[in-house]
Design an enzyme around this catalytic site. Structure first.
Site, PDB file in Angstrom:
ATOM      1  N   GLN B 128       0.841  -1.200   0.000  1.00 38.03           N
ATOM      2  CA  GLN B 128       0.000   0.000   0.000  1.00 38.03           C
ATOM      3  C   GLN B 128       0.875   1.248   0.000  1.00 38.03           C
ATOM      4  O   GLN B 128       1.615   1.476   0.953  1.00 38.03           O
ATOM      5  CB  GLN B 128      -0.880  -0.011   1.249  1.00 38.03           C
ATOM      6  CG  GLN B 128      -1.755   1.213   1.437  1.00 38.03           C
ATOM      7  CD  GLN B 128      -2.633   1.088   2.681  1.00 38.03           C
ATOM      8  OE1 GLN B 128      -2.234   0.476   3.673  1.00 38.03           O
ATOM      9  NE2 GLN B 128      -3.809   1.658   2.638  1.00 38.03           N
ATOM     10  N   GLY B 129       0.792   2.037  -1.055  1.00 38.41           N
ATOM     11  CA  GLY B 129       1.603   3.245  -1.144  1.00 38.41           C
ATOM     12  C   GLY B 129       0.775   4.497  -0.969  1.00 38.41           C
ATOM     13  O   GLY B 129       0.488   5.212  -1.929  1.00 38.41           O
ATOM     14  N   SER B 131       1.020   6.592   2.457  1.00 37.34           N
ATOM     15  CA  SER B 131       1.701   7.558   3.321  1.00 37.34           C
ATOM     16  C   SER B 131       2.967   8.119   2.672  1.00 37.34           C
ATOM     17  O   SER B 131       3.661   7.431   1.927  1.00 37.34           O
ATOM     18  CB  SER B 131       2.092   6.902   4.644  1.00 37.34           C
ATOM     19  OG  SER B 131       0.967   6.351   5.264  1.00 37.34           O
ATOM     20  N   SER B 163       4.515  -1.115   4.254  1.00 34.95           N
ATOM     21  CA  SER B 163       4.678  -2.469   4.801  1.00 34.95           C
ATOM     22  C   SER B 163       4.894  -3.461   3.668  1.00 34.95           C
ATOM     23  O   SER B 163       4.200  -3.419   2.658  1.00 34.95           O
ATOM     24  CB  SER B 163       3.436  -2.898   5.590  1.00 34.95           C
ATOM     25  OG  SER B 163       3.248  -2.062   6.686  1.00 34.95           O
ATOM     26  N   GLU B 246     -10.536  -1.508   5.378  1.00 26.72           N
ATOM     27  CA  GLU B 246      -9.424  -1.751   6.286  1.00 26.72           C
ATOM     28  C   GLU B 246      -9.858  -1.635   7.749  1.00 26.72           C
ATOM     29  O   GLU B 246      -9.348  -2.313   8.617  1.00 26.72           O
ATOM     30  CB  GLU B 246      -8.308  -0.741   5.979  1.00 26.72           C
ATOM     31  CG  GLU B 246      -7.000  -1.034   6.688  1.00 26.72           C
ATOM     32  CD  GLU B 246      -5.910  -0.008   6.364  1.00 26.72           C
ATOM     33  OE1 GLU B 246      -6.245   1.122   5.961  1.00 26.72           O
ATOM     34  OE2 GLU B 246      -4.735  -0.351   6.528  1.00 26.72           O
ATOM     35  N   ASN B 371      -5.538   6.508  16.196  1.00 24.31           N
ATOM     36  CA  ASN B 371      -6.724   6.476  17.050  1.00 24.31           C
ATOM     37  C   ASN B 371      -7.318   7.864  17.277  1.00 24.31           C
ATOM     38  O   ASN B 371      -8.521   7.979  17.481  1.00 24.31           O
ATOM     39  CB  ASN B 371      -6.405   5.741  18.355  1.00 24.31           C
ATOM     40  CG  ASN B 371      -6.347   4.235  18.113  1.00 24.31           C
ATOM     41  OD1 ASN B 371      -6.361   3.784  16.961  1.00 24.31           O
ATOM     42  ND2 ASN B 371      -6.305   3.458  19.185  1.00 24.31           N
TER      43      ASN B 371
HETATM   44  C1  LIG Z   1       3.732  -0.520  11.484  1.00 25.95           C
HETATM   45  C2  LIG Z   1       3.183   0.453  10.494  1.00 25.95           C
HETATM   46  C3  LIG Z   1       2.860   0.022   9.225  1.00 25.95           C
HETATM   47  C4  LIG Z   1       2.391   0.914   8.271  1.00 25.95           C
HETATM   48  N1  LIG Z   1       2.121   0.460   7.005  1.00 25.95           N
HETATM   49  C5  LIG Z   1       1.741   1.355   6.040  1.00 25.95           C
HETATM   50  C6  LIG Z   1       1.573   0.929   4.683  1.00 25.95           C
HETATM   51  O1  LIG Z   1       1.738  -0.252   4.358  1.00 25.95           O
HETATM   52  N2  LIG Z   1       1.241   1.833   3.752  1.00 25.95           N
HETATM   53  C7  LIG Z   1       1.017   3.152   4.076  1.00 25.95           C
HETATM   54  O2  LIG Z   1       0.676   3.916   3.195  1.00 25.95           O
HETATM   55  N3  LIG Z   1       1.181   3.594   5.347  1.00 25.95           N
HETATM   56  C8  LIG Z   1       1.545   2.724   6.336  1.00 25.95           C
HETATM   57  N4  LIG Z   1       1.726   3.164   7.637  1.00 25.95           N
HETATM   58  C9  LIG Z   1       1.620   4.590   7.901  1.00 25.95           C
HETATM   59  C10 LIG Z   1       0.438   4.996   8.744  1.00 25.95           C
HETATM   60  O3  LIG Z   1      -0.741   4.924   7.988  1.00 25.95           O
HETATM   61  C11 LIG Z   1       0.738   6.408   9.248  1.00 25.95           C
HETATM   62  O4  LIG Z   1       1.800   6.312  10.153  1.00 25.95           O
HETATM   63  C12 LIG Z   1      -0.447   7.032   9.919  1.00 25.95           C
HETATM   64  O5  LIG Z   1      -1.462   7.327   8.993  1.00 25.95           O
HETATM   65  C13 LIG Z   1      -0.054   8.329  10.651  1.00 25.95           C
HETATM   66  O6  LIG Z   1       0.641   9.192   9.835  1.00 25.95           O
HETATM   67  P1  LIG Z   1       2.038   9.815  10.333  1.00 25.95           P
HETATM   68  O7  LIG Z   1       2.896   8.705  10.735  1.00 25.95           O
HETATM   69  O8  LIG Z   1       2.516  10.745   9.292  1.00 25.95           O
HETATM   70  O9  LIG Z   1       1.676  10.636  11.641  1.00 25.95           O
HETATM   71  P2  LIG Z   1       1.044  12.084  11.692  1.00 25.95           P
HETATM   72  O10 LIG Z   1      -0.129  12.168  10.805  1.00 25.95           O
HETATM   73  O11 LIG Z   1       2.110  13.107  11.547  1.00 25.95           O
HETATM   74  O12 LIG Z   1       0.520  12.092  13.181  1.00 25.95           O
HETATM   75  C14 LIG Z   1       1.362  12.339  14.313  1.00 25.95           C
HETATM   76  C15 LIG Z   1       0.445  12.497  15.515  1.00 25.95           C
HETATM   77  O13 LIG Z   1      -0.434  13.610  15.323  1.00 25.95           O
HETATM   78  C16 LIG Z   1      -1.767  13.213  15.431  1.00 25.95           C
HETATM   79  N5  LIG Z   1      -2.629  13.939  14.508  1.00 25.95           N
HETATM   80  C17 LIG Z   1      -2.402  14.216  13.203  1.00 25.95           C
HETATM   81  N6  LIG Z   1      -3.446  14.858  12.669  1.00 25.95           N
HETATM   82  C18 LIG Z   1      -4.363  14.982  13.653  1.00 25.95           C
HETATM   83  C19 LIG Z   1      -5.682  15.530  13.736  1.00 25.95           C
HETATM   84  N7  LIG Z   1      -6.303  16.084  12.673  1.00 25.95           N
HETATM   85  N8  LIG Z   1      -6.323  15.443  14.906  1.00 25.95           N
HETATM   86  C20 LIG Z   1      -5.727  14.865  15.989  1.00 25.95           C
HETATM   87  N9  LIG Z   1      -4.518  14.347  15.978  1.00 25.95           N
HETATM   88  C21 LIG Z   1      -3.838  14.406  14.818  1.00 25.95           C
HETATM   89  C22 LIG Z   1      -1.756  11.721  15.109  1.00 25.95           C
HETATM   90  O14 LIG Z   1      -2.868  11.050  15.649  1.00 25.95           O
HETATM   91  C23 LIG Z   1      -0.446  11.274  15.709  1.00 25.95           C
HETATM   92  O15 LIG Z   1      -0.628  11.040  17.071  1.00 25.95           O
HETATM   93  C24 LIG Z   1       2.214   2.281   8.605  1.00 25.95           C
HETATM   94  C25 LIG Z   1       2.513   2.708   9.901  1.00 25.95           C
HETATM   95  C26 LIG Z   1       2.999   1.813  10.844  1.00 25.95           C
HETATM   96  C27 LIG Z   1       3.322   2.312  12.210  1.00 25.95           C
END
Ligand SMILES: Cc1cc2nc3c(=O)[nH]c(=O)nc-3n(C[C@H](O)[C@H](O)[C@H](O)COP(=O)(O)OP(=O)(O)OC[C@H]3O[C@@H](n4cnc5c(N)ncnc54)[C@H](O)[C@@H]3O)c2cc1C
Lengths: 349, 391
Positions: B128-129, B131, B163, B246, B371
């Protein structure tokens, strides 16, 4: 496996909400705090007329044909309305205990009079220090050292024991038990399970009402030029309450079915349901008062009518700690967790 | 409710018995090694192939694409039995759950014929691409660009946290085809062959020491326009459908968590802590959570089968992720001061599993929509609270 109510059961929910919407408004609940309000049986009789009190009463004793699923709906609605009268004790504990464990004479004497609304029954189980509507109940189920007794009102002594929730009209009951009031041993465990499962459903209704009142307030109250419900710190508190109460509800539905049908897991299902309802209620109690701010802390605001009912029910029929211990003991002592709690092949296959 | 709350229909009961018997005969004894740990992919692919040949690879897929067209209740029964049997974790969920249904809806007949059977048989692994470094929760802010050149898109940019990116044959991704300010209206959903020149996959070491996810760099990567799903610039809608799959019920059942609890019980007992009152209360709390999740899924299935699917799916993601974290928290709590030590089977049997899984359990609150994002969804779309001010 279904966890959904039929159209008729949803109609019944509307009927109950409508009845309580007219006869059990926050003003009515407040009026029920008056010391002599326990004398008023008008709402109780209306409930009997609509068949609520004849739920699970066999038809030959005047039952209304409503069953366990319908009772589940009514219990949730009773909590939602903060209904003062002990529907929980009468319809969800005393009726089924009488039906399942009572002597023919006890059943004949009491079931028709409960269904007709003439008799209001209560229960004082486990280590409960008092019973709701103990001040006036016509019949009480008492858990004594030697087991469960069904004691008629004229053989009860009632010590005043007022509740922080004035609408509950609690009194500490002592009975004058004899061989004729004693129920079979199996009644004791059954009554506890039924109490926990039914209290979970009522408590979930209370919690859902706290949530709905607070969501409405958060949409309307403005600070910093916007509704407070648009602040994320407020939103997330309410989302947590919603998550907890909406996941707790089906656990109570299941537990009520399990006790009604005498499943082997009835006791544990009731403990899980009550533990979940208790936890949701605690969360709701904190978050909903917090979101109301100062107004919620006033006697005049209606919030505390539900906060106090919730707090009372949280400890009735087993606290969070009690049920966690029951379940924890089961986890440790049952021979095979998967065999006990996992999916089973049914006889149909 | 009534009696139906416990009794399965005859058809479901027969289905359960069929699955149970098949799994008993086929699940590899002793399980398979962790799929993230490198060169054991072949064993997992072989298992997927076994599932495929038995017709169990994708129950939710329609029969015409090789699935069983199973209803949600039948899928849940399968999942319960699958977990009960301790069968290996599924390898290609991205393909089966996300890419596959999208292809069925938007693909041409040729594309369906090319991609779908290879997903089903696990010949192609998908990733899944979505993020990017600057676009996580705020996915609509993604920047990886795709410029139309004849009948090809030319892709430049970077994906992250992908992932399984190291093993994947295909990626379902989102790229920006509109101008940089176009937000969700300028995003295109496209299928990318991971062997196309210009793609560079670099594993990222995770907090648990493994390399489950990766970064994927794109330099002038040419992808046929035919690989676009839905309309050019219409990818947001396509992706939201996929993310709904999902989060909702269908993939996880209480049985998985009951297994975890059973293992925790063994571990606690082996440490001599089974009679500790505090530990018992912890175990009771966890059994409550597992039971609640069971009935929550039961209700979700009943609602869904009556046509009610909605933003309530966020309850599901919140509940199982918090429960996962709680279970492993208790595992660490019973280890107490020993939790920090790098134990192995000799020094303390069972400990390593809890130590390793503990850190992975912490990811569940982050992936599949954090969450906090789920709470935003519940408060705005279930409770109807006013929306956050957005740009
Ligand atoms: C083990 C693992 C596997 C993953 N696999 C994939 C994958 O296969 N493909 C893929 O595309 N992605 C994948 N992800 C990425 C995952 O979807 C993102 O990490 C996630 O969507 C959060 O984005 P971020 O890491 O940029 O955090 P951010 O969006 O920067 O968030 C950082 C913090 O700010 C909070 N925050 C951000 N915006 C808000 C808001 N509007 N209101 C309240 N709080 C907020 C978040 O809840 C978090 O606590 C994976 C992540 C993990 C940990």
């Amino acid at each position: 496996m279904t966890y959904a109510f039929t159209a008729e059961q949803e109609d019944l929910r509307r009927t109950a909400r409508d009845l309580f919407g007219r006869t059990c408004t926050p003003g009515d609940v407040r009026a029920a705090w008056e010391p002599d309000a326990d004398q008023d049986r008008s709402r109780w009789r209306r409930m009997a007329d609509l068949g609520f009190l004849g739920a699970n009463v066999p038809t030959e004793f005047g039952g209304s044909g409503l069953g366990d699923a319908e009772l589940t709906v009514l219990l949730e609605e009773a909590g939602y309305a903060a209904l003062p009268e002990p529907l929980l004790e009468t319809a969800a504990i005393v009726v089924p205990i009488l039906r399942e464990h009572g002597s023919p004479e006890q059943r004949e004497t009491w079931l028709p009079r409960i269904a007709s609304g003439e008799v209001l029954a209560t229960a004082q189980l486990m280590d409960a220090p008092a019973a709701p509507y103990g001040t006036v109940a016509d019949l009480a189920l008492l858990e004594l050292d030697d087991g469960l007794h069904l004691v008629p009102g004229d053989r009860l002594t009632r010590e005043p024991a007022p509740s922080m929730d004035g609408a509950r009209h609690t009194a500490a009951l002592r009975g004058v038990p004899d061989a004729g009031t004693r129920l079979p041993d199996a009644a004791r465990v059954d009554a506890r399970s039924r109490g926990a499962a039914a209290a979970a459903a009522v408590l979930n209704g209370v919690t859902r009402r706290l949530l709905d009142m607070t969501v409405a307030y958060a949409k309307e109250r403005e600070q910093f030029g916007r509704p407070i419900g648009s602040f994320q710190a407020v939103k997330h508190l309410l989302a947590e309450v919603a998550l907890e109460v909406e996941t707790a509800r089906p656990a109570a539905w299941y537990a009520l079915t399990a006790v009604a049908e005498g499943h082997a897991d009835a006791g544990l299902a009731s403990s899980a349901a009550k533990a979940a309802a208790n936890a949701a209620a605690t969360t709701a109690s904190y978050h909903t008062l917090q979101v109301h701010g100062g107004i919620g802390f006033t006697w005049e605001h209606d919030l505390h009518l539900w906060l106090k009912r919730g707090k009372a029910l949280e400890f009735a029929y087993g606290s969070l700690r009690h049920h966690h211990r029951v379940l924890g003991d089961a986890v440790v002592t049952c021979p095979d967790l998967m065999a006990t709690f996992g999916p089973a092949l049914s006889a149909a296959s | 409710m009534t009696t139906a709350a416990r009794q399965e229909t005859r058809a479901l009961a027969e289905w359960r018995a069929e699955i149970r018997a098949w799994l008993e005969a086929n699940v590899p004894e002793g399980g398979l090694p962790d799929p993230e740990s490198g060169d054991i992919l072949d064993a997992h692919r072989a298992w997927e192939r076994t599932l495929f040949e038995a017709g169990y690879a994708a129950l939710h897929w329609p029969v015409e694409y090789g699935g069983k067209g199973a209803d949600l209740d039948a899928r849940i029964v399968f999942q319960e039995e699958y977990e009960r049997a301790g069968a290996p974790p599924r390898m290609n969920l991205g393909g089966l759950m996300l890419a596959g249904p999208t292809i069925m809806k938007y693909g041409t007949p040729e594309q369906k014929e090319f991609w779908l059977p290879a997903i089903l048989s696990c010949e192609h692994l998908w990733c899944q691409g979505f993020s990017e470094p600057g676009a996580g929760s705020d996915l609509a802010n993604l920047r990886t660009s795709a410029v139309l050149d004849g009948d090809e898109l030319v892709i430049n940019g970077q994906k992250i946290w992908t992932s399984g990116g190291m093993h994947a044959d295909w990626m379902f991704g989102m790229v920006r085809t509109g101008d940089p300010q176009s937000g969700h209206r300028g995003i295109t959903y496209v299928m990318i062959d991971m062997r196309t020149p210009g793609i560079d996959v670099r594993p990222i070491k995770q907090i648990n020491g493994q390399t489950g996810f990766s970064e994927v760099f794109f330099t002038d990567v040419r992808v046929p326009v035919a690989n676009v799903m839905g309309e050019l610039n219409g990818g947001w809608q396509v992706a939201m459908e996929a993310l709904g799959h999902e989060r909702g019920a269908g993939r996880r059942t209480y049985v998985k968590f009951l297994n975890d609890l059973a293992q925790l019980r063994e571990f606690v007992t082996s440490l001599g802590q089974a009679d500790d009152v505090g530990v018992r209360e912890d175990l009771g709390r966890l059994l409550t959570a597992v039971s609640v999740y069971r009935h929550h899924v039961g209700r979700t299935v009943a609602d869904s089968m009556r046509g009610h699917d909605g933003p309530e799916a966020s309850y599901n993601k919140l509940y199982w992720s918090e429960m996962t974290a709680q279970i492993h928290e208790v595992g660490m709590r019973v280890l107490a001061a020993r939790a920090e030590l790098q134990d192995d089977e000799k020094s303390l049997p069972g400990a390593k599993q809890w130590q390793d899984n503990y850190w992975f359990s912490r990811a569940t609150r982050i992936f599949a929509g954090t969450n906090q994002i789920q709470k935003n969804i519940i408060s705005e779309r279930v409770l109807g609270l006013p929306k956050e001010p957005r740009r």
